[in-house]
Design an enzyme around this catalytic site. Structure first.
Site, PDB file in Angstrom:
ATOM      1  N   SER A 153      -3.946  14.571 -11.283  1.00 15.63           N
ATOM      2  CA  SER A 153      -3.196  13.330 -11.101  1.00 15.63           C
ATOM      3  C   SER A 153      -1.883  13.435 -11.852  1.00 15.63           C
ATOM      4  CB  SER A 153      -4.002  12.149 -11.638  1.00 15.63           C
ATOM      5  OG  SER A 153      -3.125  11.059 -11.846  1.00 15.63           O
ATOM      6  N   HIS A 183      -3.005  14.587  -6.661  1.00 12.20           N
ATOM      7  CA  HIS A 183      -3.346  13.156  -6.659  1.00 12.20           C
ATOM      8  C   HIS A 183      -2.119  12.363  -7.129  1.00 12.20           C
ATOM      9  CE1 HIS A 183      -6.287   9.806  -6.937  1.00 12.20           C
ATOM     10  NE2 HIS A 183      -5.538   9.416  -7.961  1.00 12.20           N
ATOM     11  N   ASP A 224      -0.526   8.714  -7.872  1.00 12.61           N
ATOM     12  CA  ASP A 224      -0.887   7.325  -8.162  1.00 12.61           C
ATOM     13  C   ASP A 224       0.286   6.385  -7.921  1.00 12.61           C
ATOM     14  OD1 ASP A 224      -3.644   7.463  -9.060  1.00 12.61           O
ATOM     15  OD2 ASP A 224      -2.879   8.663 -10.726  1.00 12.61           O
ATOM     16  N   MET A 235       1.526   2.577  -8.059  1.00 18.54           N
ATOM     17  CA  MET A 235       1.180   1.300  -8.708  1.00 18.54           C
ATOM     18  C   MET A 235       2.332   0.318  -8.573  1.00 18.54           C
ATOM     19  SD  MET A 235      -0.553   2.656 -12.206  1.00 18.54           S
ATOM     20  CE  MET A 235      -1.756   3.990 -12.210  1.00 18.54           C
ATOM     21  N   HIS A 241      -2.959   7.675  -3.745  1.00 15.82           N
ATOM     22  CA  HIS A 241      -3.860   6.592  -4.164  1.00 15.82           C
ATOM     23  C   HIS A 241      -3.036   5.314  -4.330  1.00 15.82           C
ATOM     24  CE1 HIS A 241      -6.724   5.117  -7.634  1.00 15.82           C
ATOM     25  NE2 HIS A 241      -6.784   4.346  -6.565  1.00 15.82           N
ATOM     26  N   MET A 269      -2.538   1.844  -5.379  1.00 13.01           N
ATOM     27  CA  MET A 269      -3.041   0.737  -6.206  1.00 13.01           C
ATOM     28  C   MET A 269      -2.014  -0.385  -6.090  1.00 13.01           C
ATOM     29  SD  MET A 269      -4.321   3.109  -9.334  1.00 13.01           S
ATOM     30  CE  MET A 269      -3.259   4.409  -8.742  1.00 13.01           C
ATOM     31  N   MET A 286     -13.718   4.532  -8.600  1.00 13.73           N
ATOM     32  CA  MET A 286     -12.952   4.439  -9.851  1.00 13.73           C
ATOM     33  C   MET A 286     -13.918   4.433 -11.035  1.00 13.73           C
ATOM     34  SD  MET A 286      -9.809   4.554  -9.061  1.00 13.73           S
ATOM     35  CE  MET A 286      -9.255   4.471 -10.768  1.00 13.73           C
ATOM     36  N   ASP A 322     -12.301   9.113  -9.943  1.00 20.73           N
ATOM     37  CA  ASP A 322     -10.986   9.046 -10.587  1.00 20.73           C
ATOM     38  C   ASP A 322     -11.061   8.217 -11.865  1.00 20.73           C
ATOM     39  OD1 ASP A 322      -8.252   9.028 -11.062  1.00 20.73           O
ATOM     40  OD2 ASP A 322      -7.768   7.666  -9.418  1.00 20.73           O
TER      41      ASP A 322
END
Ligand code: DX5
Ligand code: ZN
Length: 210
Positions: free
Chosen positions: A7, A32, A34, A36, A65, A67, A138, A171
């Site tokens: 990540s 990965h 992330d 956000m 991913h 979020m 998660m 994760d």
């Protein structure tokens, strides 16, 4: 087969190209990424424009991913940016939106994942299982790297493995110890940030998860 997905949340973002090359050379299977938004989670990271340049820097599949609230609105942008896998959170999508996203991603050849937070029961994703290629469990509350693994994720993975034959990713708080536990519980994709990017020997860290 176990896949390891570093990540980049724990990477040095001012040297992202070099960081990507480093984990690629060390044997990473996926990257990965992330995303956000400061709403779904209390942190802000990057958007499609950065993903587009990550895509140019590595040949590894991008595991994106999301979020974020209202993920349906941003699916096209992240597909265009070069995502190979896109995960949305069950906490912010309806079944109807999930079906629409599944249709788009299938047409574009992008793998679709559903994720659930530690506090979200497995029952919440049952109806979504038929629509997705993988589930991302998660094992921390999303928002930050470097948090401690929440052990109740193991029960969730075990119960999910009994009813779901496709990929199970996990994760949050993954290291050589929790990595072994999640594999034994039935997970086969391990996302790890601080453990991999904080390691002195990247290759050794990645191999220890496999
Ligand atoms: C957490 C992110 C994770 C994070 C994991 O919100 O979704 O991908 O980077 O970091 P570690 O492995 O340090 O817990
Ligand atoms: Zn993540």
């Amino acid at each position: 087969m176990i896949k390891v997905a570093p990540s980049i949340l724990s990477a040095d973002f001012s040297n992202l190209g070099a960081e990507l090359k480093k984990v690629q050379r060390a044997g990473a299977d996926l990257i990965h990424v992330d995303i956000m938004d400061g709403h779904f989670v209390p942190n802000i990271t990057i958007g499609p424009v950065v993903v587009k340049y990550i895509r140019k820097t590595t040949r590894l599949p991008l595991d994106v991913h999301l979020m974020i609230e209202n993920p349906a609105k941003y699916i096209d942008a992240f597909v265009e940016a070069g995502s190979d896998m896109i995960t949305v959170h069950i906490e912010v999508v309806s079944l109807k939106e999930l079906a629409a996203i599944a249709k788009i991603l299938k047409r574009r050849g992008v793998k679709f994942g559903i994720s659930l937070n530690p506090a979200t029961p497995l029952a919440k994703i049952k109806k979504a299982l038929a629509l997705v290629d993988f589930v991302l469990v998660m094992s921390v509350n999303p928002g930050f790297g470097g948090q401690a693994f929440i052990p109740s994720a193991l029960t969730k993975i075990r119960q999910l493995r009994a009813i779901f034959k496709k990929d199970i990713a996990v994760d949050g708080g993954i290291n050589h110890i929790t990595g072994r536990q999640v594999k034994e519980a039935g997970a086969n994709i391990l996302a790890a940030g601080s453990y991999i990017f904080g390691a002195k020997n990247t290759k050794k860290a990645i191999n220890s998860l496999r």
